[in-house]
Design a protein around this motif. Structure first.
Motif, short mmCIF file in Angstrom:
data_model
loop_
_atom_site.label_atom_id
_atom_site.label_comp_id
_atom_site.label_asym_id
_atom_site.label_seq_id
_atom_site.Cartn_x
_atom_site.Cartn_y
_atom_site.Cartn_z
N LEU A 153 -32.05 -11.19 6.75
CA LEU A 153 -31.91 -12.07 7.91
C LEU A 153 -32.21 -13.53 7.58
O LEU A 153 -32.50 -14.32 8.49
N ASP A 154 -32.12 -13.92 6.32
CA ASP A 154 -32.38 -15.31 5.96
C ASP A 154 -31.40 -16.28 6.61
O ASP A 154 -31.68 -17.46 6.76
N TRP A 155 -30.23 -15.78 6.99
CA TRP A 155 -29.21 -16.63 7.60
C TRP A 155 -29.60 -17.08 9.01
O TRP A 155 -29.06 -18.05 9.54
N LEU A 156 -30.53 -16.37 9.62
CA LEU A 156 -30.87 -16.63 11.02
C LEU A 156 -31.87 -17.77 11.12
O LEU A 156 -32.99 -17.70 10.61
N SER A 157 -31.47 -18.85 11.80
CA SER A 157 -32.34 -20.01 11.99
C SER A 157 -31.83 -20.80 13.19
O SER A 157 -30.69 -20.60 13.63
N PRO A 158 -32.65 -21.70 13.73
CA PRO A 158 -32.15 -22.55 14.83
C PRO A 158 -30.90 -23.34 14.44
O PRO A 158 -29.99 -23.50 15.26
#
Length: 334
Positions: A153-158
């Motif tokens: 889930l490293d792709w998930l960010s604000p």
């Protein structure tokens, strides 16, 4: 041929394929995003018919871009795909549901409401997945020993969520403008009403992404704001302002084709900005296009095929758009 940098040529080919996909499939994904706002019956039938002849051909460019990345830049493909697996799976499932719904809503009228929901949901999921993928790549991918070293889930960010929403809003704008051009009557009036707030929202989203990007990495800041490069990069926001002004003017004056062309112009300028930020990296701050490139002989071999295939795709696309160039009704083009 040895003096020609084929790596740059292939980067341009893949960039062109991705931009062609965004331009051509963006408006029919946008129509899917807006689909719940159309009245059941004539408005929805018009919207579907407006993209019926071209929607599947538009997705050819997605295959071209993805296949070209695998063939020409295998290292980048091997890093970026594991980094965005959930997004790629979501995008493909969204496109599958969307394609199935497109066919079945005509052949299974008893369950048309279900297929309409599938069409809209698939469009939203695909658009969000594409935008979030863009943000995930821009914010950086952890690379160690030429392999992806991050988590699931490293792709998930604000920031990636911001780019996802921005792309979905932009696609919706393209969809509304396409319907302004291709439909008439109540459907066109509804699309025109949607285009104005969507244009404002798209510019706001574009500004937000542009403002946030330089703070992701100093290299982005340097490319945009250090002298003498800023003299050239400053032309991009200036052209965005001109395109936006023309868009709103043409919409207010009741033009049908120009709003869509100006919306495309905003996407093209956004793509230019993306190129300024990323080049020459294919995985930002980690892998350049030359690091990721396939052997020279492979690039030559593939280029021969590309020089045959790309003109054929362009010719088919141009022919199909020309044949179905008129206004669309509830039963097809006229």
């Amino acid at each position: 041929m040895e003096s020609l940098d084929l790596t740059v040529v292939w980067a341009a080919i893949i960039g062109f394929s991705v931009m062609a996909y965004v331009v051509m499939d963006g408006f029919d994904l946008g129509i899917g995003i807006l689909f719940p706002t159309f009245k059941v019956g004539e408005e929805r039938d018009q919207a579907m018919n407006a993209i019926a002849p071209v929607w599947d051909g538009n997705e050819t460019w997605l295959v071209m871009g993805g296949g070209g990345l695998l063939a020409a830049f295998p290292l980048a493909y091997a890093i970026l795909l594991p980094a965005t697996y959930p997004l790629m799976i979501a995008m493909l499932l969204g496109l599958v549901f969307r394609g199935v719904a497109f066919e079945f809503r005509w052949r299974d009228p008893r369950h048309r409401a279900v297929w309409d929901v599938s069409f809209a949901a698939g469009s939203v999921v695909a658009a969000l997945a594409q935008g979030i993928t863009l943000g995930a790549i821009l914010q950086g991918v952890r690379v160690e020993n030429d392999a992806y070293a991050g988590g699931w889930l490293d792709w998930l960010s604000p920031f990636s969520l911001l780019t996802g929403v921005a792309v979905a809003i932009g696609y919706a704008l393209l969809g509304a403008c396409w319907l302004v051009w291709k439909t008439e009557g109540a459907g066109q009036r509804h699309a025109r009403r949607l285009a104005l707030p969507l244009g404002i929202a798209t510019l706001a989203a574009l500004a937000a992404v542009s403002a946030a990007t330089p703070f992701l990495d100093y290299d982005y800041w340097r490319r945009w704001f250090e002298m003498p490069g800023v003299i050239l990069t400053a032309q991009v926001p200036l052209l965005v302002v001109l395109a936006a002004a023309t868009f709103f003017w043409s919409l207010r004056r009741g033009r049908e084709r120009l709003p869509f062309l100006m919306a495309l112009g905003l996407f093209l300028l956004g793509f230019v900005g993306l190129g300024i930020s990323m080049y020459p990296y294919v995985v930002p701050q980690a892998v350049t296009i030359w690091d990721a490139a396939a052997p020279y002989e492979s690039q030559i071999f593939m280029l021969v095929g590309a020089l045959v295939i790309i003109p054929l795709i362009l010719a088919y696309t141009a022919w199909s758009y020309w044949v179905f160039r008129g206004k669309v009704g509830t039963h097809g083009y006229h």
